[in-house]
Design an enzyme around this catalytic site. Structure first.
Site, PDB file in Angstrom:
ATOM      1  N   CYS A  83       0.838  -1.202   0.000  1.00  0.00           N
ATOM      2  CA  CYS A  83       0.000   0.000   0.000  1.00  0.00           C
ATOM      3  C   CYS A  83       0.873   1.252   0.000  1.00  0.00           C
ATOM      4  O   CYS A  83       1.802   1.356   0.806  1.00  0.00           O
ATOM      5  CB  CYS A  83      -0.893  -0.067   1.240  1.00  0.00           C
ATOM      6  SG  CYS A  83      -1.448   1.496   1.880  1.00  0.00           S
ATOM      7  N   GLU A  84       0.593   2.165  -0.888  1.00  0.00           N
ATOM      8  CA  GLU A  84       1.418   3.373  -0.960  1.00  0.00           C
ATOM      9  C   GLU A  84       1.144   4.342   0.175  1.00  0.00           C
ATOM     10  O   GLU A  84       1.905   5.276   0.383  1.00  0.00           O
ATOM     11  CB  GLU A  84       1.250   4.073  -2.314  1.00  0.00           C
ATOM     12  CG  GLU A  84      -0.087   4.693  -2.559  1.00  0.00           C
ATOM     13  CD  GLU A  84      -0.180   5.331  -3.935  1.00  0.00           C
ATOM     14  OE1 GLU A  84      -0.813   6.391  -4.025  1.00  0.00           O
ATOM     15  OE2 GLU A  84       0.366   4.782  -4.916  1.00  0.00           O
ATOM     16  N   HIS A  85       0.089   4.124   0.934  1.00  0.00           N
ATOM     17  CA  HIS A  85      -0.220   5.027   2.039  1.00  0.00           C
ATOM     18  C   HIS A  85       0.489   4.636   3.334  1.00  0.00           C
ATOM     19  O   HIS A  85       0.871   5.505   4.115  1.00  0.00           O
ATOM     20  CB  HIS A  85      -1.732   5.071   2.285  1.00  0.00           C
ATOM     21  CG  HIS A  85      -2.494   5.548   1.099  1.00  0.00           C
ATOM     22  ND1 HIS A  85      -3.686   5.005   0.691  1.00  0.00           N
ATOM     23  CD2 HIS A  85      -2.205   6.517   0.190  1.00  0.00           C
ATOM     24  CE1 HIS A  85      -4.111   5.606  -0.393  1.00  0.00           C
ATOM     25  NE2 HIS A  85      -3.235   6.528  -0.728  1.00  0.00           N
ATOM     26  N   HIS A  86       0.650   3.326   3.584  1.00  0.00           N
ATOM     27  CA  HIS A  86       1.265   2.874   4.831  1.00  0.00           C
ATOM     28  C   HIS A  86       2.431   1.918   4.607  1.00  0.00           C
ATOM     29  O   HIS A  86       3.046   1.474   5.568  1.00  0.00           O
ATOM     30  CB  HIS A  86       0.219   2.173   5.708  1.00  0.00           C
ATOM     31  CG  HIS A  86      -0.951   3.037   6.032  1.00  0.00           C
ATOM     32  ND1 HIS A  86      -2.137   2.965   5.334  1.00  0.00           N
ATOM     33  CD2 HIS A  86      -1.104   4.013   6.953  1.00  0.00           C
ATOM     34  CE1 HIS A  86      -2.981   3.862   5.823  1.00  0.00           C
ATOM     35  NE2 HIS A  86      -2.385   4.508   6.800  1.00  0.00           N
ATOM     36  N   GLN A 124      -4.945  -0.495  -4.888  1.00  0.00           N
ATOM     37  CA  GLN A 124      -5.477  -1.590  -5.700  1.00  0.00           C
ATOM     38  C   GLN A 124      -6.232  -1.092  -6.924  1.00  0.00           C
ATOM     39  O   GLN A 124      -6.141  -1.682  -8.004  1.00  0.00           O
ATOM     40  CB  GLN A 124      -6.386  -2.467  -4.830  1.00  0.00           C
ATOM     41  CG  GLN A 124      -6.876  -3.710  -5.552  1.00  0.00           C
ATOM     42  CD  GLN A 124      -7.613  -4.644  -4.606  1.00  0.00           C
ATOM     43  OE1 GLN A 124      -7.195  -4.857  -3.485  1.00  0.00           O
ATOM     44  NE2 GLN A 124      -8.709  -5.209  -5.082  1.00  0.00           N
ATOM     45  N   HIS A 152      -5.800  -6.165   2.578  1.00  0.00           N
ATOM     46  CA  HIS A 152      -4.933  -5.023   2.860  1.00  0.00           C
ATOM     47  C   HIS A 152      -4.517  -5.033   4.326  1.00  0.00           C
ATOM     48  O   HIS A 152      -5.341  -4.805   5.206  1.00  0.00           O
ATOM     49  CB  HIS A 152      -5.650  -3.727   2.507  1.00  0.00           C
ATOM     50  CG  HIS A 152      -5.905  -3.581   1.047  1.00  0.00           C
ATOM     51  ND1 HIS A 152      -5.297  -2.606   0.295  1.00  0.00           N
ATOM     52  CD2 HIS A 152      -6.659  -4.305   0.189  1.00  0.00           C
ATOM     53  CE1 HIS A 152      -5.686  -2.727  -0.976  1.00  0.00           C
ATOM     54  NE2 HIS A 152      -6.518  -3.751  -1.058  1.00  0.00           N
ATOM     55  N   CYS A 154      -2.833  -2.905   5.862  1.00  0.00           N
ATOM     56  CA  CYS A 154      -2.953  -1.587   6.491  1.00  0.00           C
ATOM     57  C   CYS A 154      -4.285  -1.465   7.222  1.00  0.00           C
ATOM     58  O   CYS A 154      -4.435  -0.640   8.122  1.00  0.00           O
ATOM     59  CB  CYS A 154      -2.797  -0.469   5.459  1.00  0.00           C
ATOM     60  SG  CYS A 154      -3.995  -0.500   4.128  1.00  0.00           S
TER      61      CYS A 154
END
Length: 196
Positions: A83-86, A124, A152, A154
């Site tokens: 995940c690019e956020h976490h 995704q 996910h 995250c």
């Protein structure tokens, strides 16, 4: 050609040591002494998709298929992404189908396309669209369908802590988008449902 803006391995290892200290541990203790090297090596593997061009995998095609023009589906392509956020793992399966227009590609190449996009920082929805679009752009089939089912971490290991949840995304192009029968056939082939 090396990117001069990319940090060196030594700089990346120093960043890991900083994070270990920030977490409250001693990066010099025996159990963590080699962790920065191991993390950087793992990152080289996990994010190796930045070093590949997914379109290249699709350029070698076969036209001697005796006029075959029905749907081709490769399902259950397992992938691991982040995940690019976490930067937490996304673990799942991709299902890819297309209606050829005179040429087909080796099925392992479809799996390599999925792998190439998965081994990047992702969301995704974006990954689903990227896979479908590169197949459409390079093979120029009559239609493309991509469905991804992902869990996910995250969401399961932080935040709301909900386990057993999966997300389904799809991208349909050409006849997969315009023809309900084609779309229904693809979805029947991949049989996405509980336990899949």
């Amino acid at each position: 050609m090396a990117d001069s803006r990319k940090p060196t391995r030594e700089q990346a290892e120093a960043a890991v040591r900083t994070l270990l200290s920030w977490a409250g541990d001693d990066p010099g203790r025996e159990g963590l002494a080699d962790t920065p090297k191991r993390v950087v090596k793992a990152y080289s593997d996990w994010f190796s998709g930045y070093e590949t061009d997914p379109a290249e995998y699709l350029k070698r095609t076969f036209e001697e298929v005796e006029g075959y023009d029905e749907m081709i589906v490769l399902r259950d392509i397992e992938f691991e992404s982040h995940c690019e956020h976490h930067m937490a793992p996304i673990i799942g399966k991709a299902h890819v189908g297309y209606l050829p227009d005179g040429k087909v590609v080796g099925i392992s190449k479809l799996a390599r396309v999925v792998e190439s996009f998965a081994r990047r920082l992702q969301v995704q929805e974006k990954m689903t669209a990227q896979i479908a679009q590169v197949i459409q752009d390079v093979l120029q089939p009559r239609g493309v369908g991509v469905v991804i089912v992902g869990a996910h971490e995250c969401m399961t290991t932080r935040g709301v802590h909900k386990r057993g949840v999966s997300m389904i995304t799809s991208k349909m192009l050409g006849s997969f988008r315009d023809d309900a029968r084609t779309r229904a056939e693809f979805l029947q082939f991949i049989d996405v449902g509980p336990g899949r």
